[in-house]
Design a protein around this motif. Structure first.
Motif, PDB file in Angstrom:
ATOM      1  N   LEU A 127       0.829  -1.208   0.000  1.00 53.75           N
ATOM      2  CA  LEU A 127       0.000   0.000   0.000  1.00 53.75           C
ATOM      3  C   LEU A 127       0.863   1.257   0.000  1.00 53.75           C
ATOM      4  CD1 LEU A 127      -2.759  -1.099   2.549  1.00 53.75           C
ATOM      5  CD2 LEU A 127      -2.995  -0.875   0.073  1.00 53.75           C
ATOM      6  N   LEU A 128       1.951   1.248   0.744  1.00 51.39           N
ATOM      7  CA  LEU A 128       2.840   2.411   0.763  1.00 51.39           C
ATOM      8  C   LEU A 128       3.539   2.587  -0.579  1.00 51.39           C
ATOM      9  CD1 LEU A 128       4.512   2.105   4.291  1.00 51.39           C
ATOM     10  CD2 LEU A 128       2.874   3.837   3.545  1.00 51.39           C
ATOM     11  N   GLN A 135      -5.674   4.090   2.303  1.00 53.44           N
ATOM     12  CA  GLN A 135      -5.947   2.682   2.556  1.00 53.44           C
ATOM     13  C   GLN A 135      -4.910   2.087   3.500  1.00 53.44           C
ATOM     14  OE1 GLN A 135      -6.696   0.431  -0.990  1.00 53.44           O
ATOM     15  NE2 GLN A 135      -7.087  -1.480   0.102  1.00 53.44           N
ATOM     16  N   PHE A 136      -3.696   2.596   3.443  1.00 55.21           N
ATOM     17  CA  PHE A 136      -2.665   2.127   4.376  1.00 55.21           C
ATOM     18  C   PHE A 136      -3.105   2.369   5.813  1.00 55.21           C
ATOM     19  CE2 PHE A 136       0.723   3.527   7.235  1.00 55.21           C
ATOM     20  CZ  PHE A 136       1.501   2.390   7.304  1.00 55.21           C
ATOM     21  N   TRP A 137      -3.557   3.586   6.096  1.00 56.04           N
ATOM     22  CA  TRP A 137      -3.952   3.920   7.464  1.00 56.04           C
ATOM     23  C   TRP A 137      -5.196   3.147   7.887  1.00 56.04           C
ATOM     24  CZ3 TRP A 137      -0.315   5.914  10.168  1.00 56.04           C
ATOM     25  CH2 TRP A 137       0.588   6.809   9.616  1.00 56.04           C
ATOM     26  N   SER A 138      -6.154   2.998   6.983  1.00 58.75           N
ATOM     27  CA  SER A 138      -7.365   2.253   7.335  1.00 58.75           C
ATOM     28  C   SER A 138      -7.040   0.786   7.590  1.00 58.75           C
ATOM     29  CB  SER A 138      -8.424   2.385   6.232  1.00 58.75           C
ATOM     30  OG  SER A 138      -7.978   1.818   5.016  1.00 58.75           O
ATOM     31  N   SER A 142      -7.304  -1.359  11.165  1.00 63.13           N
ATOM     32  CA  SER A 142      -8.417  -2.300  11.052  1.00 63.13           C
ATOM     33  C   SER A 142      -8.253  -3.559  11.893  1.00 63.13           C
ATOM     34  CB  SER A 142      -8.597  -2.710   9.581  1.00 63.13           C
ATOM     35  OG  SER A 142      -7.471  -3.468   9.138  1.00 63.13           O
ATOM     36  N   ASP A 143      -7.054  -3.822  12.369  1.00 65.75           N
ATOM     37  CA  ASP A 143      -6.786  -5.088  13.056  1.00 65.75           C
ATOM     38  C   ASP A 143      -5.798  -4.835  14.189  1.00 65.75           C
ATOM     39  OD1 ASP A 143      -6.070  -7.666  13.830  1.00 65.75           O
ATOM     40  OD2 ASP A 143      -6.162  -8.456  11.795  1.00 65.75           O
ATOM     41  N   ASP A 144      -6.110  -5.359  15.371  1.00 63.44           N
ATOM     42  CA  ASP A 144      -5.220  -5.176  16.512  1.00 63.44           C
ATOM     43  C   ASP A 144      -3.861  -5.827  16.296  1.00 63.44           C
ATOM     44  OD1 ASP A 144      -7.131  -3.754  17.872  1.00 63.44           O
ATOM     45  OD2 ASP A 144      -7.873  -5.476  19.020  1.00 63.44           O
TER      46      ASP A 144
END
Length: 245
Positions: A127-128, A135-138, A142-144
């Motif tokens: 993504l980067l 989308q990278f930040w989301s 999104s997951d611990d």
């Protein structure tokens, strides 16, 4: 771009190992592992040393420590767009790769927490590298498990945010504040203004962030000229006067 084999903060004893035969000595893995921990704490990055440790793991699979490997990969994310992450990933076992080539590797990837961790970090790298910053930040949030994988890297989000800002500064002269907020995951106009002013040296003017001209984002016209002399066509002209066979 991060230098492959240079690190100004590299300790003398690490430099001695890297430039001697001890870099292939399995007993040095503990030294490199401690050095990885130091990098995570002081925000430095030594690609050459980290690759040397992964190479030792490759030669001595029984010594591999999953937490150390994921720390190496997480640190590599903080220096994108350098090839550090790809270089590190290439030294890991085949079953950890994002796209396992064999059915056995695919089966292993479905049952290993370590493999899942590597592939999640590889997803962040993709993504980067493809500039999908929102989308990278989301994905990161999104997951611990992502939080666990990056917890040991001091200032992980800040370091990545700075790298994103550097890439944006190479491309844009101005950008909407809303877009930049999403790309940097900075919420609120005041927080954005403080970040771009203190870290980047940019200005927020209304709804637009202005990026100063630099050698990367400056529009330049190129005038190319070629000198073509008659002597360069001598052979062609000569052939034109030759009799056909």
């Amino acid at each position: 771009m991060v230098a492959f084999d240079k690190c100004e903060t590299r300790p003398a004893h690490i430099d001695a190992i890297l430039n001697g035969l001890d870099r292939y000595n399995p007993e040095t893995t503990t030294v490199f592992q401690d050095y990885i921990q130091q990098q995570c704490e002081d925000r430095s990055f030594d690609c050459y040393a980290n690759l040397a440790l992964l190479k030792l793991y490759q030669f001595n699979p029984h010594l591999l420590q999953p937490d150390t490997v994921t720390n190496v990969l997480a640190k590599a994310l903080t220096v994108f767009p350098s090839p550090a992450f790809s270089l590190c990933l290439a030294l890991l076992p085949t079953n950890t790769q994002p796209f396992p080539a064999t059915s056995e590797a695919q089966a292993a990837s479905q049952t290993s927490d370590f493999v899942e961790s590597v592939q999640k970090l590889a997803r962040l790298s993709t993504l980067l590298e493809s500039a999908q910053y929102t989308q990278f930040w989301s994905t990161l949030n999104s997951d611990d498990l992502y939080a666990d994988l990056t917890a040991d890297v001091a200032g992980f989000e800040e370091l990545v945010r700075i790298r994103i800002a550097v890439e944006v500064g190479k491309t844009f002269r101005s950008i909407t504040a809303d877009s930049l907020e999403q790309w940097l995951d900075v919420r609120g106009r005041d927080a954005l203004g403080k970040f771009v002013a203190d870290v980047c040296g940019w200005k927020v003017e209304g709804d637009v962030v202005t990026v100063p001209t630099n050698k990367e984002n400056e529009a330049r016209s190129e005038v190319k000229s070629e000198r073509v002399g008659v002597d360069m066509f001598g052979r062609v002209i000569r052939r034109g006067f030759e009799q056909a066979a």
